[in-house]
Write an enzyme that holds these catalytic residues in place. Structure first.
Site, PDB file in Angstrom:
ATOM      1  NE  ARG A  20     -29.032 -39.701 -62.798  1.00  7.55           N
ATOM      2  CZ  ARG A  20     -29.148 -38.421 -63.163  1.00  7.55           C
ATOM      3  NH1 ARG A  20     -28.536 -37.487 -62.473  1.00  7.55           N
ATOM      4  NH2 ARG A  20     -29.852 -38.080 -64.211  1.00  7.55           N
ATOM      5  CG  PHE A  67     -19.990 -33.488 -69.192  1.00  2.00           C
ATOM      6  CD1 PHE A  67     -20.995 -32.558 -69.411  1.00  2.00           C
ATOM      7  CD2 PHE A  67     -20.349 -34.756 -68.768  1.00  2.00           C
ATOM      8  CE1 PHE A  67     -22.336 -32.882 -69.198  1.00  2.00           C
ATOM      9  CE2 PHE A  67     -21.669 -35.094 -68.551  1.00  2.00           C
ATOM     10  CZ  PHE A  67     -22.672 -34.157 -68.777  1.00  2.00           C
ATOM     11  CE  LYS A 101     -19.181 -28.317 -65.720  1.00  2.00           C
ATOM     12  NZ  LYS A 101     -19.765 -28.830 -66.963  1.00  2.00           N
ATOM     13  CD  GLU A 153     -29.265 -27.344 -59.668  1.00  2.00           C
ATOM     14  OE1 GLU A 153     -29.040 -28.575 -59.691  1.00  2.00           O
ATOM     15  OE2 GLU A 153     -29.525 -26.701 -60.678  1.00  2.00           O
ATOM     16  CG  ASP A 154     -26.475 -31.516 -60.179  1.00  2.00           C
ATOM     17  OD1 ASP A 154     -26.847 -30.347 -60.405  1.00  2.00           O
ATOM     18  OD2 ASP A 154     -26.677 -32.442 -60.998  1.00  2.00           O
ATOM     19  CG  ASP A 185     -22.815 -25.661 -67.125  1.00  2.00           C
ATOM     20  OD1 ASP A 185     -21.651 -25.259 -67.202  1.00  2.00           O
ATOM     21  OD2 ASP A 185     -23.386 -26.217 -68.091  1.00  2.00           O
ATOM     22  CE  LYS A 191     -34.142 -39.014 -63.526  1.00  2.00           C
ATOM     23  NZ  LYS A 191     -33.817 -39.974 -64.597  1.00  2.00           N
TER      24      LYS A 191
HETATM   25  P1  IMP Z   1     -27.258 -24.824 -65.891  1.00  2.00           P
HETATM   26  O1  IMP Z   1     -28.704 -24.455 -66.054  1.00  2.00           O
HETATM   27  O2  IMP Z   1     -26.510 -24.628 -67.176  1.00  2.00           O
HETATM   28  O3  IMP Z   1     -26.584 -24.141 -64.739  1.00  2.00           O
HETATM   29  O4  IMP Z   1     -27.187 -26.374 -65.722  1.00  2.00           O
HETATM   30  C1  IMP Z   1     -27.515 -27.006 -64.580  1.00  2.00           C
HETATM   31  C2  IMP Z   1     -27.736 -28.478 -64.863  1.00  2.00           C
HETATM   32  O5  IMP Z   1     -26.998 -28.943 -66.008  1.00  2.00           O
HETATM   33  C3  IMP Z   1     -27.225 -29.293 -63.710  1.00  2.00           C
HETATM   34  O6  IMP Z   1     -28.182 -29.413 -62.701  1.00  2.00           O
HETATM   35  C4  IMP Z   1     -26.877 -30.596 -64.389  1.00  2.00           C
HETATM   36  O7  IMP Z   1     -28.013 -31.418 -64.462  1.00  2.00           O
HETATM   37  C5  IMP Z   1     -26.464 -30.227 -65.798  1.00  2.00           C
HETATM   38  N1  IMP Z   1     -24.989 -30.171 -65.939  1.00  2.00           N
HETATM   39  C6  IMP Z   1     -24.220 -29.091 -66.139  1.00  2.00           C
HETATM   40  N2  IMP Z   1     -22.916 -29.410 -66.215  1.00  2.00           N
HETATM   41  C7  IMP Z   1     -22.865 -30.754 -66.040  1.00  2.00           C
HETATM   42  C8  IMP Z   1     -21.770 -31.688 -65.966  1.00  2.00           C
HETATM   43  O8  IMP Z   1     -20.579 -31.372 -66.091  1.00  2.00           O
HETATM   44  N3  IMP Z   1     -22.115 -32.983 -65.751  1.00  2.00           N
HETATM   45  C9  IMP Z   1     -23.401 -33.396 -65.607  1.00  2.00           C
HETATM   46  N4  IMP Z   1     -24.444 -32.553 -65.648  1.00  2.00           N
HETATM   47  C10 IMP Z   1     -24.180 -31.232 -65.863  1.00  2.00           C
END
Ligand code: IMP
Length: 200
Positions: A180, A167, A146, A114-115, A118, A58
């Protein structure tokens, strides 16, 4: 563009718990300006192309809504839901599909929205899935990156802000489904001895 946390501590925010502190990392004004620039970059690359935005639920909802309005031209949306995080701040390392797209992306110019990038595991999963569906173009826009947390070998075509390993919540991003609706992106800390970084 790299960004550093400011010293500014937000006053009590909607949904804020006593043991949590929030610090503004990126103000809504900066977000608005950057989203506008990103839309210009995307439109420069795809001037007259109908763009099909695929939001990752979301967290991307507010970013997608603003980006879509800045893009102009012909724009459609669809949404997919995957989870890589459980409740809280730690990744499970697994990506699981909760809701697939409603319509086919074959032959379309797709922009995955994508938000935050990570570990990159979510995006890697999505790109593999979408590539098999034969879009005309497949590009990625992320608001936050990140970089130092990356595990998967993926990168976005359009990035809003590179941020440190902290975070963050707000502008669509949550902590246990809260925050959110904050207009700014904030770093959340859990009390004086709370966890402030996510260990790889
Ligand atoms: P990834 O697969 O590790 O790149 O993670 C992506 C998802 O992890 C994002 O779409 C977020 O939903 C969640 N996420 C990663 N870091 C954060 C953060 O600092 N705050 C909130 N959600 C995060």
């Amino acid at each position: 563009m790299p960004t550093k946390a400011t010293k500014r501590t937000a006053r009590v925010k909607p949904g804020q718990r006593e043991e949590e502190t929030l610090r503004v990392l990126i103000s809504h004004k900066r977000i608005r300006e950057r989203v506008r620039q990103m839309a210009q970059d995307i439109r420069r690359d795809f001037p007259n192309e109908p763009m099909h935005l695929v939001g990752v639920l979301k967290g991307s909802v507010l970013f997608l809504a603003d980006l879509a309005r800045e893009l102009g031209g012909e724009v459609s949306f669809d949404f997919i839901s995957v989870s890589s995080y459980g409740k809280g701040m730690d990744s499970t390392g697994e990506v699981k599909m909760n809701k697939d797209l409603d319509v086919s992306i074959e032959g379309r110019s797709v922009l995955v929205v994508e938000d935050i990038l990570d570990t990159g595991l979510t995006l890697k999963y999505l790109l593999r899935l979408f590539e098999e569906r034969k879009p005309k173009h497949l590009r990625v826009a992320v608001l936050l990156d990140k970089v130092e947390r990356r595990i998967a070998d993926v990168k976005a075509d359009y990035t809003g802000f590179v941020i440190p390993n902290e975070f963050v919540v707000g502008y669509g991003l949550d902590y246990d489904e809260r925050y959110r609706n904050l207009p700014d992106v904030c770093v959340v800390r859990l009390g004086p001895r709370g966890k402030t970084k996510i260990e790889a």
